[in-house]
Design an enzyme around this catalytic site. Structure first.
Site, short mmCIF file in Angstrom:
data_model
loop_
_atom_site.label_atom_id
_atom_site.label_comp_id
_atom_site.label_asym_id
_atom_site.label_seq_id
_atom_site.Cartn_x
_atom_site.Cartn_y
_atom_site.Cartn_z
CB SER A 1 14.70 10.90 2.53
OG SER A 1 13.39 10.50 2.18
CG ASP B 1 10.99 9.89 9.92
OD1 ASP B 1 9.91 9.70 9.36
OD2 ASP B 1 12.08 9.83 9.31
CG HIS C 1 11.52 11.95 6.59
ND1 HIS C 1 12.25 10.81 6.77
CD2 HIS C 1 11.55 12.21 5.26
CE1 HIS C 1 12.70 10.39 5.60
NE2 HIS C 1 12.29 11.21 4.66
#
Length: 638
Positions: A293, A541, A592
């Site tokens: 991320s 996502d 995610h």
């Protein structure tokens, strides 16, 4: 901006942390949907019909979505259910605080959904053989080869207080993010908690008398709260292969800080550099870097910092000498559009689509204005504002990821209804226009922090890219800078696809008589066709858009100016195929956050760490390459 009311006073916002949602993604049939007319009958600006791109998620699943994203408010409560007794939580930070007492202040429907989710999560934890992937890899002959350094994503690192002033002493060495201490502070001393969690608005550093620091070691990132794992599955499987604290490192950081201040205050990049140098010295092998991320943005910034004379002074060959591979997991390389709404109005899909009772509970804890103020006072979060502007995200007429037959382009990013007694902009906003509006209407301290730390443009020539290597504000943006000059480096992009993700919005001015300082908020009264409570979904996502996770991996880093060393980039897209009754999605989730527990992702990480990464083949199942070809970023000879 013509026709826009600019409000004085504090105007800020905060978005809750990353979210998980169990929804299904479904391509539309190609037939136009019903009229995009809201319940009150007022018309929209353009077009009467739009294509339904994704199935609208069900209400119950929407409510459970907010648990992690609103972890600062509700998600942390879930940990109480993992205790064997639900009556009393025995943590010293909480004292005599029962879960029933906590739920007295929450809506009954929200409480019921929360109980269902965490009870299912506890059953899963008790039945799941967490080490199985690593043990299987070891049985197949894989062994430790390269040392490994892990850089976590946004909000997943705990923050603890080191302040010794009167207001901080009760929290000394206690976590004010990611623990029960945080919950207690929110419930009993909210204003004091806010003072601690926000950075100084002018300096972007510690406020006077307050000192929060990122927790360190594996404990900093393995669980967000008791029972809610983040990196724990990966750490367990690495340990099964033979890794331990002598050959694997977690490089946790204070995600609130703007990237230059990570080094200025915490010497973060200097310490990260030393992790790699020590690993190579002790093990005699180059290290593998795993980032997730926002951590992938941090890693990309580090590549520039470590080589530059303005940073680590390691030289252009430092990465080649120290890093074997970069595993980029769900990296938001071009930001996330939901970050705009978070800093613009303290909102996102998960706040917009909560039912009225849940919204009431949320507002009782932290209003939109308070969320805005907190979020803007965490300038590190604004690193995820979308990059590439209209070239990547589209204009009012078209966007690269528009669907066939879609009448309203995703490029029309912030939309406004007409024939309402509202003060609204004269036309809809693209991403470029929304960014200009945000910075124009924001407080000067926020604008200075963003413009002094980040850049969201596009460099169209090699000369521009080379010049940007000397500008630290460009180092975060892969469309303005290049990959390191490391031909031996291998890059692996692993990210999720097939989960509806925020792509565009409808906005309005606040309700008449509202005390809000915000200029506008999401138009939650509009639900029709593809618009659900003012939110329009696209591909991604569940948190980061496909154009962000996939563009550079599939197209941008194939261009010579962005990848002059010709580094090989392997891309594996992971379809979102969650188990229906598994609260975290199970072994095939591509959410995610939950992707960190996905079976084949863990298998790939172990394979690369064991020196077998060359066996991993490209697997692209989405239309990202088609979308990338439509982006208005070209090779120089084009």
């Amino acid at each position: 901006m013509g026709g826009v009311r600019r409000r004085k006073g504090k105007s800020a916002q905060q978005t809750p942390p990353e979210t998980t949602v169990e929804t299904t993604s479904e391509k539309a049939s190609g037939t136009p949907s019903e009229s995009l007319t809201p319940r009150d009958g007022s018309p929209v600006r353009t077009g009467d019909n739009v294509k339904v791109v994704h199935e609208r998620p069900k209400a119950r699943k929407r409510r459970t979505t907010a648990i992690f994203l609103l972890g600062s408010l509700f998600g942390i409560i879930a940990a109480g259910f993992f205790a064997k007794s639900n009556d009393l939580i025995g943590f010293p930070e909480i004292g005599e605080l029962s879960m029933d007492n906590i739920f007295d202040v929450l809506p009954a429907g929200f409480s019921k959904d929360l109980r269902e989710l965490v009870n299912g999560e506890r059953d899963l934890l008790e039945s799941y053989d967490a080490f199985s992937i690593g043990l299987k890899a070891r049985a197949e002959g894989l062994t430790v080869d390269h040392p490994i350094v892990m850089v976590p994503g946004v909000i997943s690192t705990g923050l603890e207080s080191w302040g010794t002033s009167n207001i901080s002493r009760p929290y000394f060495r206690k976590r004010l993010w990611g623990s029960w201490s945080m919950m207690r502070a929110l419930l009993t001393e909210k204003e004091n908690w806010k003072r601690h969690i926000m950075l100084d608005k002018r300096t972007g550093l510690d406020p006077p008398g307050i000192k929060l620091r990122a927790c360190q070691g594996f404990d900093a990132t393995d669980f967000f709260i008791t029972g809610y794992w983040i990196w724990n599955k990966i750490i367990e499987n690495l340990a099964s292969l033979g890794y331990d604290s002598t050959n694997s490192y977690t490089a946790a950081y204070d995600w609130r800080l703007a990237y230059p201040n990570l080094e200025k205050r915490d010497h973060y990049f200097s310490r990260l550099k030393s992790y790699f140098e020590m690993a190579v010295h002790l093990e005699g092998k180059k290290a593998v870097l795993v980032s997730h991320s926002m951590g992938s943005q941090v890693a990309y910034y580090f590549f520039h910092w470590v080589a530059s004379e303005k940073g680590g002074k390691g030289g252009d060959d430092w990465v080649e000498r120290h890093i074997e591979a970069w595993i980029n997991v769900s990296g938001c390389m071009l930001g996330a559009v939901k970050d705009v709404t978070a800093v613009l109005s303290g909102e996102m899909r998960d706040t917009a689509q909560l039912n009225s009772f849940a919204v009431y509970g949320l507002e009782k804890f932290l209003s939109k204005d308070e969320r805005a103020e907190i979020f803007r006072a965490m300038p590190g979060m604004s690193s995820m504002l979308p990059m590439g502007g209209n070239a990547i995200w589209g204009d009012l007429d078209s966007a690269p990821d528009d669907q066939p037959g879609q009448e309203r382009s995703y490029g029309s990013f912030l939309n406004f209804r007409t024939d309402q007694n509202w003060t609204i902009p004269e036309k809809n906003f693209t991403v470029d226009a929304a960014m200009k509006y945000l910075l124009h209407t924001a407080e000067d301290w926020y604008r200075e922090q963003v413009e002094g730390s980040y850049s969201q443009g596009v460099a169209h020539t090699t000369a521009e890219v080379n010049a940007n290597e000397d500008d630290p504000t460009k180092w975060i943006n892969p469309l303005e800078t290049r990959l390191p000059l490391a031909p031996g480096l291998k890059i692996y992009c692993f990210y999720g696809v097939g989960k509806p993700t925020e792509r565009a919005y409808y906005y309005r001015t606040p309700e008449m008589g509202s005390s809000s300082y915000l200029n506008m908020t999401i138009d939650t009264t509009l639900t029709q066709g593809e618009v659900d409570h003012g939110v329009i979904m696209g591909e991604g996502d569940g948190t980061v858009n496909l154009m962000s996770t996939g563009y550079m991996c599939n197209r941008g880093w194939q261009m010579k100016r962005y990848n002059p060393a010709g580094i090989k980039v392997t891309v594996v897209e992971m379809p979102h195929e969650p188990e229906r009754f598994n609260p975290r999605g199970g072994p095939n989730t591509a959410d995610h956050v939950d992707i960190l527990g996905r079976q084949n992702l863990n298998e790939y990480i172990l394979r690369i760490a064991a020196g077998q990464g060359e066996t991993i083949q490209d697997s692209v199942v989405s239309n990202i390459r088609e979308y990338a070809d439509k982006a208005k970023v070209y090779e120089e000879d084009e």
